[in-house]
Write a protein that holds these residues in place. Structure first.
Motif, PDB file in Angstrom:
ATOM      1  N   GLY A   1      -8.519  -9.876   5.445  1.00 37.05           N
ATOM      2  CA  GLY A   1      -7.246  -9.195   5.289  1.00 37.05           C
ATOM      3  C   GLY A   1      -7.312  -7.793   4.725  1.00 37.05           C
ATOM      4  N   ALA A   2      -8.496  -7.183   4.737  1.00 42.33           N
ATOM      5  CA  ALA A   2      -8.585  -5.795   4.288  1.00 42.33           C
ATOM      6  C   ALA A   2      -7.890  -4.878   5.290  1.00 42.33           C
ATOM      7  N   ASP A   3      -7.547  -3.696   4.813  1.00 50.87           N
ATOM      8  CA  ASP A   3      -6.815  -2.733   5.624  1.00 50.87           C
ATOM      9  C   ASP A   3      -7.743  -1.766   6.348  1.00 50.87           C
ATOM     10  N   ALA A   4      -8.913  -1.464   5.728  1.00 49.62           N
ATOM     11  CA  ALA A   4      -9.798  -0.446   6.283  1.00 49.62           C
ATOM     12  C   ALA A   4     -11.214  -0.664   5.779  1.00 49.62           C
ATOM     13  N   VAL A   5     -12.163  -0.045   6.484  1.00 47.89           N
ATOM     14  CA  VAL A   5     -13.548  -0.036   6.035  1.00 47.89           C
ATOM     15  C   VAL A   5     -14.079   1.381   6.149  1.00 47.89           C
ATOM     16  N   LEU A   6     -14.871   1.779   5.158  1.00 50.28           N
ATOM     17  CA  LEU A   6     -15.455   3.120   5.083  1.00 50.28           C
ATOM     18  C   LEU A   6     -16.920   3.018   5.481  1.00 50.28           C
ATOM     19  N   THR A   7     -17.367   3.867   6.412  1.00 51.09           N
ATOM     20  CA  THR A   7     -18.738   3.709   6.894  1.00 51.09           C
ATOM     21  C   THR A   7     -19.309   4.987   7.480  1.00 51.09           C
ATOM     22  N   SER A   8     -20.620   5.129   7.324  1.00 45.36           N
ATOM     23  CA  SER A   8     -21.371   6.156   8.049  1.00 45.36           C
ATOM     24  C   SER A   8     -22.185   5.506   9.167  1.00 45.36           C
ATOM     25  N   GLY A   9     -21.816   4.275   9.510  1.00 38.78           N
ATOM     26  CA  GLY A   9     -22.560   3.572  10.548  1.00 38.78           C
ATOM     27  C   GLY A   9     -23.947   3.172  10.095  1.00 38.78           C
ATOM     28  N   ALA A  10     -24.102   2.898   8.789  1.00 39.78           N
ATOM     29  CA  ALA A  10     -25.384   2.502   8.191  1.00 39.78           C
ATOM     30  C   ALA A  10     -26.456   3.573   8.372  1.00 39.78           C
ATOM     31  N   ALA A  11     -26.027   4.816   8.489  1.00 43.50           N
ATOM     32  CA  ALA A  11     -26.945   5.947   8.649  1.00 43.50           C
ATOM     33  C   ALA A  11     -26.718   6.924   7.500  1.00 43.50           C
ATOM     34  N   PRO A  12     -27.625   7.897   7.322  1.00 46.23           N
ATOM     35  CA  PRO A  12     -27.442   8.849   6.221  1.00 46.23           C
ATOM     36  C   PRO A  12     -26.157   9.661   6.313  1.00 46.23           C
ATOM     37  N   THR A  13     -25.721   9.981   7.527  1.00 47.01           N
ATOM     38  CA  THR A  13     -24.500  10.756   7.714  1.00 47.01           C
ATOM     39  C   THR A  13     -23.681  10.159   8.852  1.00 47.01           C
ATOM     40  N   ALA A  14     -22.422  10.572   8.916  1.00 50.47           N
ATOM     41  CA  ALA A  14     -21.557  10.100   9.999  1.00 50.47           C
ATOM     42  C   ALA A  14     -22.054  10.567  11.362  1.00 50.47           C
ATOM     43  N   LEU A  15     -22.632  11.763  11.427  1.00 48.97           N
ATOM     44  CA  LEU A  15     -23.176  12.221  12.703  1.00 48.97           C
ATOM     45  C   LEU A  15     -24.358  11.364  13.134  1.00 48.97           C
TER      46      LEU A  15
ATOM     47  N   ALA B   1     -17.362   8.428   7.333  1.00 49.30           N
ATOM     48  CA  ALA B   1     -17.746   9.103   6.086  1.00 49.30           C
ATOM     49  C   ALA B   1     -19.227   9.440   6.145  1.00 49.30           C
ATOM     50  N   GLY B   2     -19.616  10.413   5.317  1.00 45.25           N
ATOM     51  CA  GLY B   2     -21.035  10.736   5.179  1.00 45.25           C
ATOM     52  C   GLY B   2     -21.371  12.113   5.711  1.00 45.25           C
ATOM     53  N   GLY B   3     -21.495  13.095   4.823  1.00 43.83           N
ATOM     54  CA  GLY B   3     -21.944  14.417   5.213  1.00 43.83           C
ATOM     55  C   GLY B   3     -20.968  15.203   6.062  1.00 43.83           C
ATOM     56  N   ILE B   4     -19.702  14.853   6.020  1.00 46.70           N
ATOM     57  CA  ILE B   4     -18.706  15.552   6.832  1.00 46.70           C
ATOM     58  C   ILE B   4     -18.263  16.820   6.102  1.00 46.70           C
ATOM     59  N   ARG B   5     -18.304  17.937   6.838  1.00 51.47           N
ATOM     60  CA  ARG B   5     -17.863  19.217   6.315  1.00 51.47           C
ATOM     61  C   ARG B   5     -17.147  19.977   7.431  1.00 51.47           C
ATOM     62  N   SER B   6     -16.589  21.113   7.093  1.00 50.78           N
ATOM     63  CA  SER B   6     -15.802  21.859   8.079  1.00 50.78           C
ATOM     64  C   SER B   6     -16.642  22.294   9.277  1.00 50.78           C
ATOM     65  N   HIS B   7     -17.942  22.550   9.067  1.00 51.81           N
ATOM     66  CA  HIS B   7     -18.772  23.046  10.170  1.00 51.81           C
ATOM     67  C   HIS B   7     -19.144  21.959  11.175  1.00 51.81           C
ATOM     68  N   ASN B   8     -18.985  20.675  10.792  1.00 49.45           N
ATOM     69  CA  ASN B   8     -19.368  19.614  11.728  1.00 49.45           C
ATOM     70  C   ASN B   8     -18.273  18.595  11.993  1.00 49.45           C
ATOM     71  N   VAL B   9     -17.095  18.826  11.440  1.00 44.77           N
ATOM     72  CA  VAL B   9     -16.052  17.802  11.544  1.00 44.77           C
ATOM     73  C   VAL B   9     -15.632  17.569  12.996  1.00 44.77           C
TER      74      VAL B   9
END
Length: 232
Positions: A147-161, A183-191
């Motif tokens: 019954g959780a609403d959301a999950v936060l993940t970088s796909g089990a990798a160092p960054t979302a990319l 989530a994970g290493g997201i910034r304006s240059h790669n969003v």
């Protein structure tokens, strides 16, 4: 529209992020340890001072691993009850962020069930402890069942990319049943790359800058991220 969630460490940085256009804030203490439960006073003042951004409160009694002892669970339950009892004068979208794993690489479903039940009407995000489980697709189904609403993940990798393909697969599996927050290493240059490769509609990031000998939130970077997500 893409939801931008900024991780902040105190009320002043929360106000900076909100003023820069953040849709939601995750309030933590001790970001050097990956985020722990903020003080009750910080949460109360945030609810009083914020005007529009949603607020998620980290509930994590210590840094280190994500295994939760019986005593730590009691602390988490008490923190959730305390957050629920706080006045919310502006009716902000308030929720909590939790996580618990077992020693063999699975979700601690028993602990998570009790935490989610304790949250009652508050939405619950399962944090990046999720990235430590061995079978994320199975764990995703378990989180939905709990019954959780959301999950936060970088796909089990160092960054979302790096984990973009996994995040996309998790989003496809979840459908409308659970929100998957990249989530994970997201910034304006790669969003824009993150959005394009994951299909994510929700992003979580820090926008750190050092001022006066301490870490603060860079409102200009938050604004750049928000603007990039709104660009056609």
């Amino acid at each position: 529209m893409t939801t931008v969630e900024i991780c902040v460490s105190d009320v002043p940085t929360a106000l900076v992020a909100e003023a820069a256009g953040a849709d939601r804030l995750e309030l933590c203490a001790d970001l050097g340890q990956g985020g722990t439960t903020p003080s009750l006073g910080a949460v109360e003042v945030a609810l009083r001072c914020l005007r529009s951004a949603g607020l998620r409160v980290m509930v994590r009694p210590r840094g280190g691993d994500f295994r939760v002892s019986e005593v730590e669970e009691q602390v988490m339950l008490a923190d959730i009850a305390a957050v629920r009892a706080l006045p919310n004068p502006h009716g902000l979208a308030l929720g909590v962020v939790v996580g618990a794993v077992t020693g063999d690489g699975g979700l601690d479903r028993a602990v998570l069930r009790r935490l989610i039940e304790a949250a009652g009407p508050l939405p619950v995000t399962v944090h990046k402890a999720f990235d430590e489980v061995h079978d994320q697709l199975t764990a995703l189904e378990e989180i939905i069942d709990l019954g959780a609403d959301a999950v936060l993940t970088s796909g089990a990798a160092p960054t979302a990319l790096d984990g973009a393909a996994r995040i996309a697969a998790l989003r496809e599996r979840a459908g409308d049943r659970l929100r998957v927050i990249a989530a994970g290493g997201i910034r304006s240059h790669n969003v824009r790359q993150v959005l394009d490769r994951t299909g994510a509609r929700e992003l979580h990031l820090r926008a750190p800058v050092h001022r006066d000998g301490r870490e603060a939130t860079d409102g200009d970077e938050v604004r750049r991220v928000v603007d990039a997500t709104r660009a056609v």
